[in-house]
Scaffold this motif. Structure first.
Motif, PDB file in Angstrom:
ATOM      1  N   ASN A  44       9.271  19.329   0.284  1.00 42.82           N
ATOM      2  CA  ASN A  44      10.525  18.419  -0.146  1.00 42.82           C
ATOM      3  C   ASN A  44      10.413  18.257  -1.999  1.00 42.82           C
ATOM      4  OD1 ASN A  44      11.868  19.686   1.686  1.00 42.82           O
ATOM      5  ND2 ASN A  44      11.090  18.136   3.285  1.00 42.82           N
ATOM      6  N   GLU A  45       9.320  18.322  -2.358  1.00 46.11           N
ATOM      7  CA  GLU A  45       9.287  17.992  -3.415  1.00 46.11           C
ATOM      8  C   GLU A  45       9.435  16.068  -4.253  1.00 46.11           C
ATOM      9  OE1 GLU A  45       9.244  19.931  -6.413  1.00 46.11           O
ATOM     10  OE2 GLU A  45       8.326  21.885  -4.643  1.00 46.11           O
ATOM     11  N   PRO A  46       8.312  16.039  -3.594  1.00 46.07           N
ATOM     12  CA  PRO A  46       8.156  13.852  -3.715  1.00 46.07           C
ATOM     13  C   PRO A  46       8.386  13.953  -5.131  1.00 46.07           C
ATOM     14  CG  PRO A  46       5.934  15.157  -2.741  1.00 46.07           C
ATOM     15  CD  PRO A  46       7.611  15.736  -2.676  1.00 46.07           C
ATOM     16  N   TYR A  47       8.558  12.792  -6.096  1.00 47.51           N
ATOM     17  CA  TYR A  47       7.886  12.531  -7.328  1.00 47.51           C
ATOM     18  C   TYR A  47       6.577  12.854  -7.217  1.00 47.51           C
ATOM     19  CZ  TYR A  47       5.650   9.313 -10.765  1.00 47.51           C
ATOM     20  OH  TYR A  47       5.199   8.544 -11.421  1.00 47.51           O
ATOM     21  N   THR A  56       4.548   6.652   0.450  1.00 53.42           N
ATOM     22  CA  THR A  56       3.930   5.544  -0.719  1.00 53.42           C
ATOM     23  C   THR A  56       4.048   4.167   0.691  1.00 53.42           C
ATOM     24  OG1 THR A  56       4.348   6.403  -2.964  1.00 53.42           O
ATOM     25  CG2 THR A  56       4.256   3.805  -2.395  1.00 53.42           C
ATOM     26  N   GLU A  57       5.988   3.682   0.410  1.00 59.05           N
ATOM     27  CA  GLU A  57       6.621   2.584   1.195  1.00 59.05           C
ATOM     28  C   GLU A  57       6.178   2.595   2.463  1.00 59.05           C
ATOM     29  OE1 GLU A  57      10.254   5.325   0.196  1.00 59.05           O
ATOM     30  OE2 GLU A  57       7.805   5.461  -0.020  1.00 59.05           O
ATOM     31  N   TYR A  58       5.905   3.860   3.393  1.00 54.75           N
ATOM     32  CA  TYR A  58       6.419   3.547   4.861  1.00 54.75           C
ATOM     33  C   TYR A  58       4.095   3.888   5.087  1.00 54.75           C
ATOM     34  CZ  TYR A  58      10.736   4.893   4.513  1.00 54.75           C
ATOM     35  OH  TYR A  58      12.622   4.523   4.191  1.00 54.75           O
ATOM     36  N   CYS A  59       3.967   5.047   5.022  1.00 55.06           N
ATOM     37  CA  CYS A  59       2.803   5.372   5.900  1.00 55.06           C
ATOM     38  C   CYS A  59       1.331   4.707   5.437  1.00 55.06           C
ATOM     39  CB  CYS A  59       2.476   6.698   5.682  1.00 55.06           C
ATOM     40  SG  CYS A  59       3.992   7.208   7.514  1.00 55.06           S
ATOM     41  N   LEU A  60       1.844   4.972   3.793  1.00 59.50           N
ATOM     42  CA  LEU A  60      -0.025   5.023   3.111  1.00 59.50           C
ATOM     43  C   LEU A  60       0.597   2.726   2.558  1.00 59.50           C
ATOM     44  CD1 LEU A  60      -2.110   6.972   1.625  1.00 59.50           C
ATOM     45  CD2 LEU A  60      -0.730   5.959  -0.176  1.00 59.50           C
ATOM     46  N   ASP A  61       1.525   2.818   2.212  1.00 61.98           N
ATOM     47  CA  ASP A  61       1.756   0.456   2.784  1.00 61.98           C
ATOM     48  C   ASP A  61       0.937   0.610   3.717  1.00 61.98           C
ATOM     49  OD1 ASP A  61       2.267  -1.263   1.482  1.00 61.98           O
ATOM     50  OD2 ASP A  61       3.486  -1.042   2.933  1.00 61.98           O
ATOM     51  N   THR A 111      -0.813   8.911  -4.867  1.00 63.82           N
ATOM     52  CA  THR A 111       0.457   8.359  -3.764  1.00 63.82           C
ATOM     53  C   THR A 111       1.512   9.100  -4.685  1.00 63.82           C
ATOM     54  OG1 THR A 111       1.142   6.131  -4.779  1.00 63.82           O
ATOM     55  CG2 THR A 111      -1.249   6.474  -3.056  1.00 63.82           C
ATOM     56  N   THR A 112       2.522   9.479  -3.355  1.00 67.87           N
ATOM     57  CA  THR A 112       3.839   9.696  -3.798  1.00 67.87           C
ATOM     58  C   THR A 112       5.028   9.321  -2.664  1.00 67.87           C
ATOM     59  OG1 THR A 112       5.468  11.806  -4.696  1.00 67.87           O
ATOM     60  CG2 THR A 112       3.705  12.217  -2.649  1.00 67.87           C
ATOM     61  N   THR A 113       6.267   9.554  -3.020  1.00 67.55           N
ATOM     62  CA  THR A 113       7.080   9.291  -2.311  1.00 67.55           C
ATOM     63  C   THR A 113       8.036   9.578  -3.278  1.00 67.55           C
ATOM     64  OG1 THR A 113       8.177   7.971  -0.523  1.00 67.55           O
ATOM     65  CG2 THR A 113       7.705   6.671  -2.868  1.00 67.55           C
ATOM     66  N   PHE A 114       9.938   9.871  -1.688  1.00 66.21           N
ATOM     67  CA  PHE A 114      10.766  10.194  -2.960  1.00 66.21           C
ATOM     68  C   PHE A 114      11.660   9.855  -2.828  1.00 66.21           C
ATOM     69  CE2 PHE A 114       9.317  12.916   0.992  1.00 66.21           C
ATOM     70  CZ  PHE A 114       8.988  13.919   0.479  1.00 66.21           C
ATOM     71  N   ASP A 115      13.126  10.036  -3.745  1.00 67.60           N
ATOM     72  CA  ASP A 115      13.914   8.493  -3.889  1.00 67.60           C
ATOM     73  C   ASP A 115      14.770   8.693  -2.627  1.00 67.60           C
ATOM     74  OD1 ASP A 115      13.004   9.701  -7.319  1.00 67.60           O
ATOM     75  OD2 ASP A 115      15.090  10.862  -6.966  1.00 67.60           O
ATOM     76  N   ASN A 116      15.235   7.236  -3.270  1.00 73.04           N
ATOM     77  CA  ASN A 116      16.023   7.422  -1.506  1.00 73.04           C
ATOM     78  C   ASN A 116      17.206   5.808  -2.408  1.00 73.04           C
ATOM     79  OD1 ASN A 116      15.244   3.903  -2.507  1.00 73.04           O
ATOM     80  ND2 ASN A 116      13.415   3.936  -1.010  1.00 73.04           N
TER      81      ASN A 116
END
Length: 177
Positions: free
Chosen positions: A18-21, A111-116, A136-141
């Protein structure tokens, strides 16, 4: 510093595709960690999220599998989870205690969920946590870009509070001894 294990959180096909950052950079960095850890025979632990029936991360689905470019070897440990924390009802903490793990390298997503949560729980359990930059990576919100979230957590939330966030080069040198 001597590391005792590499823990890779939720780098699963549905999320990665899904192409995270910084998808490519993060995958390349994790591949470098894997290569170096495998050469040094450092234990590698994967965390795999089960989102439940109908979810893109439903147990057994293609999306649930660990992304092919960083897939585990047959002897590498996998812990499945249903919560944001890699420690909640997974047996991870007990396994780390039994095997004498104290110093961990942590990477993955989101990043802001499971990794944190995993980082903070590891800190509470008194593990020494190192997070290599750009692993670490995550998606735009609606509130922030994936880039801003990854950089904010690495530099402002985790570093020198819950973990040491240092460059990939430093981590690789420390692994190699």
């Amino acid at each position: 510093m001597n590391y005792d294990a590499l823990i890779i959180v939720d780098m699963q096909t549905a999320l990665v595709e899904n192409e995270p950052y910084n998808r490519v950079g993060v995958i390349e960095n994790i591949k470098a960690l894997l290569d170096t850890c495998r050469k040094k025979e450092l234990p590698i632990i994967y965390i795999q999220h089960d989102g439940g029936t109908g979810d893109e991360l439903e147990h057994g689905s293609i999306g649930w599998t660990i992304y092919k470019d960083i897939a585990p070897m047959p002897d590498e440990k996998i812990f499945e989870k249903e919560y944001n924390s890699a420690f909640r009802k997974t047996g991870l903490h007990e396994y780390l205690q039994e095997t004498g793990v104290k110093n961990i390298i942590l990477c993955g997503m989101q990043t802001e969920y499971c990794l944190d949560v995993t980082c903070k729980v590891a800190f509470e359990y008194e593990y020494e946590v190192t997070i290599p930059q750009s692993t670490t990576t995550t998606f735009d919100n609606a509130f922030a870009s994936g880039k801003d979230l990854a950089e904010y957590y690495e530099n402002k939330i985790w570093n020198n509070r819950y973990a040491k966030v240092i460059s990939m080069e430093q981590v690789l040198k420390l692994i190699e001894g």
